[in-house]
Design an enzyme around this catalytic site. Structure first.
Site, PDB file in Angstrom:
ATOM      1  CD  GLU A  91       4.223  -4.612   9.271  1.00  0.00           C
ATOM      2  OE1 GLU A  91       3.050  -4.856   8.973  1.00  0.00           O
ATOM      3  OE2 GLU A  91       4.617  -3.529   9.690  1.00  0.00           O
ATOM      4  CB  CYS A 104      12.400  -2.856   6.415  1.00  0.00           C
ATOM      5  SG  CYS A 104      11.897  -2.114   7.975  1.00  0.00           S
ATOM      6  CB  CYS A 111       7.186  -1.611  19.951  1.00  0.00           C
ATOM      7  SG  CYS A 111       8.669  -0.800  20.609  1.00  0.00           S
ATOM      8  CB  CYS A 115       7.357   6.383  20.052  1.00  0.00           C
ATOM      9  SG  CYS A 115       8.988   5.792  20.558  1.00  0.00           S
ATOM     10  CB  CYS A 118       5.445   4.673  16.797  1.00  0.00           C
ATOM     11  SG  CYS A 118       5.823   3.036  16.151  1.00  0.00           S
ATOM     12  CB  CYS A 335       6.435   1.915  11.493  1.00  0.00           C
ATOM     13  SG  CYS A 335       7.056   1.219  12.994  1.00  0.00           S
TER      14      CYS A 335
HETATM   15  N1  SAH Z   1      12.273   0.917  17.506  1.00  0.00           N
HETATM   16  C1  SAH Z   1      13.282   1.405  16.642  1.00  0.00           C
HETATM   17  C2  SAH Z   1      13.173   0.868  15.226  1.00  0.00           C
HETATM   18  C3  SAH Z   1      11.805   0.736  14.620  1.00  0.00           C
HETATM   19  S1  SAH Z   1      10.982   2.248  14.273  1.00  0.00           S
HETATM   20  C4  SAH Z   1      13.308   2.930  16.638  1.00  0.00           C
HETATM   21  O1  SAH Z   1      12.403   3.533  17.174  1.00  0.00           O
HETATM   22  O2  SAH Z   1      14.277   3.475  16.113  1.00  0.00           O
HETATM   23  C5  SAH Z   1      11.830   2.816  12.826  1.00  0.00           C
HETATM   24  C6  SAH Z   1      11.704   4.310  12.588  1.00  0.00           C
HETATM   25  O3  SAH Z   1      10.361   4.645  12.193  1.00  0.00           O
HETATM   26  C7  SAH Z   1      12.021   5.137  13.834  1.00  0.00           C
HETATM   27  O4  SAH Z   1      12.919   6.176  13.555  1.00  0.00           O
HETATM   28  C8  SAH Z   1      10.662   5.668  14.181  1.00  0.00           C
HETATM   29  O5  SAH Z   1      10.765   6.861  14.897  1.00  0.00           O
HETATM   30  C9  SAH Z   1      10.003   5.843  12.846  1.00  0.00           C
HETATM   31  N2  SAH Z   1       8.551   6.016  12.914  1.00  0.00           N
HETATM   32  C10 SAH Z   1       7.689   5.416  13.740  1.00  0.00           C
HETATM   33  N3  SAH Z   1       6.429   5.847  13.526  1.00  0.00           N
HETATM   34  C11 SAH Z   1       6.492   6.751  12.527  1.00  0.00           C
HETATM   35  C12 SAH Z   1       5.523   7.549  11.850  1.00  0.00           C
HETATM   36  N4  SAH Z   1       4.226   7.493  12.158  1.00  0.00           N
HETATM   37  N5  SAH Z   1       5.955   8.372  10.881  1.00  0.00           N
HETATM   38  C13 SAH Z   1       7.266   8.414  10.537  1.00  0.00           C
HETATM   39  N6  SAH Z   1       8.216   7.677  11.125  1.00  0.00           N
HETATM   40  C14 SAH Z   1       7.844   6.851  12.128  1.00  0.00           C
HETATM   41 FE1  SF4 Z   2       8.869   1.117  19.333  1.00  0.00          FE
HETATM   42 FE2  SF4 Z   2       7.736   2.560  17.406  1.00  0.00          FE
HETATM   43 FE3  SF4 Z   2       9.063   3.781  19.379  1.00  0.00          FE
HETATM   44 FE4  SF4 Z   2      10.436   2.368  17.543  1.00  0.00          FE
HETATM   45  S1  SF4 Z   2       9.223   4.213  17.172  1.00  0.00           S
HETATM   46  S2  SF4 Z   2      10.682   2.319  19.783  1.00  0.00           S
HETATM   47  S3  SF4 Z   2       8.945   0.721  17.117  1.00  0.00           S
HETATM   48  S4  SF4 Z   2       7.197   2.569  19.598  1.00  0.00           S
END
Ligand code: SAH
Ligand code: SF4
Length: 348
Positions: A91, A104, A111, A115, A118, A335
């Site tokens: 996307e 974006c 990924c 995390c 996420c 995300c």
């Molecule tokens: N992998 C990279 C970039 C993609 S994620 C990273 O982690 O930085 C982009 C941002 O979205 C990151 O700061 C991540 O922590 C945030 N993010 C992921 N899941 C989220 C959620 N459920 N609510 C708010 N922010 C989120």
């Molecule tokens: Fe991967 Fe989501 Fe963690 Fe970013 S926030 S590193 S996209 S798992």
């Protein structure tokens, strides 16, 4: 057939040399595709007809098939699902704010980092995107906005995936988008967001590009961070801060620290003070992102007063801070969420 957008100007020159054509052809065709957005070699009128035919047979140009765009007029967010030749989909999101038009982009399908909060991380890892697939997400909206008499002004690498774990393709896409023969989008208009892959940050510092860097910190203490962000076990906060300092020295760019605010987990005033202590005196900015809920994620968003308290505590310690309620929530553009929703809706 090779995807044209995977190639750099240097590689195009090499290609023409190899087939006995003058290397200036590289500039001609790079301009057609990246600047004029003409993607059918038949229309590349300053090239001999025979050569156009050979190029059309050699390259496929922009092969990802766009699905429907989903719009949220009120928020000014627009999202498209791009279907890749192997059936995977990604996307890309366009955010319209006052004078900014920000795309974006994703760098991976899924990924590998995982995390805890996420949706993309929960989905697992499918594959890396190629440089062309990354760039195409931008080019899709560049084309669309051009038709509306508008243009893309910024790119944030904050979609699915961890860009510094797909380093080469990500940098190649950025360099191509930055190239004066093409879009010529300035390095300072890009922001790369990383979960804190230290060797990647150090490498990025040596690229000689003034890219903006965002580091997803999410916790001021290593033990808490390890619960949220798996790579925290390999790279301590101290090591990340050191790499960040190196990045600032090399690029003179202010670093953004992203902090997803999770109710009862990392949202206490004590955490805010510890975060402030880490960043005091540094060229830094904190971006608080109140948790964006998605099905299956075991966290909650703190109430607004709690978000405000966290912010005020940072401000009181002299730290620059903004709160960003993720945009695109209403159109499920958080995300990884459009892809997840799309897959859920597929017949089994
Ligand atoms: N992998 C990279 C970039 C993609 S994620 C990273 O982690 O930085 C982009 C941002 O979205 C990151 O700061 C991540 O922590 C945030 N993010 C992921 N899941 C989220 C959620 N459920 N609510 C708010 N922010 C989120
Ligand atoms: Fe991967 Fe989501 Fe963690 Fe970013 S926030 S590193 S996209 S798992």
């Amino acid at each position: 057939m090779r995807e044209f957008f995977d190639l750099s100007p240097e590689e195009l020159k090499g290609y023409f040399r190899a087939v006995g054509e003058p290397p200036y052809r590289a500039r001609q065709i790079f301009e057609w595709a990246w600047k004029h957005l003409v993607w059918n070699p038949t229309d590349w009128t300053n090239l001999p007809k025979g050569l156009r035919e050979r190029l059309a047979a050699r390259f496929s140009i922009g092969i990802a098939t766009p699905g429907a765009t989903i719009m949220d007029a009120e928020e000014g967010t627009e999202k498209v699902l791009l279907k890749l030749p192997d059936g995977e989909c990604i996307e890309a999101v366009l955010m319209r704010e006052e004078d900014r038009r920000t795309v974006c982009v994703s760098t991976q399908v899924g990924c590998p980092v995982g995390c805890a909060f996420c949706a993309t991380g929960r989905m697992g890892f499918r594959r890396n995107l190629s440089a062309g697939e990354i760039a195409l997400q931008v080019l899709f909206f560049v084309r669309k906005l051009k038709a509306e008499g508008d243009r893309v002004t910024h790119v944030v690498v904050m979609g699915m995936g961890e860009p510094l774990l797909n380093y080469d393709a990500t940098l190649k896409a950025i360099r191509n988008l930055n190239h004066p023969w093409g879009l010529n989008l300035g390095a300072r208009r890009f922001t790369v967001s990383t979960v804190g892959i230290v060797p990647g940050i150090l490498r990025l510092a040596r690229e000689g590009l003034q890219l903006n860097l965002a580091i997803s910190l999410h916790a001021p203490w290593d033990d808490l961070r390890e619960e949220l962000v798996p790579p925290a076990k390999r790279y301590s906060i101290a090591e990340i801060m050191e790499a960040a300092e190196e990045y600032v020295r090399a690029t003179k760019r202010r670093i953004t620290y992203e902090y997803v605010l999770l109710r009862g987990v990392n949202d206490s005033p004590t955490a805010a003070r510890a975060l402030a202590k880490l960043l005091k005196g540094k060229l830094a900015h904190v971006n608080i992102i109140p948790f964006n809920p998605a099905p299956g994620l075991p966290f909650r968003r703190p109430p607004p007063a709690r978000v405000e308290l966290f912010k005020r505590e940072l401000l009181r310690q002299g730290i620059d801070v903004t709160v960003r309620y993720s945009r695109g929530v209403r159109i499920q553009a958080g995300c990884g969420q459009l892809r997840a929703a799309h897959l859920d809706a597929r017949p089994r």
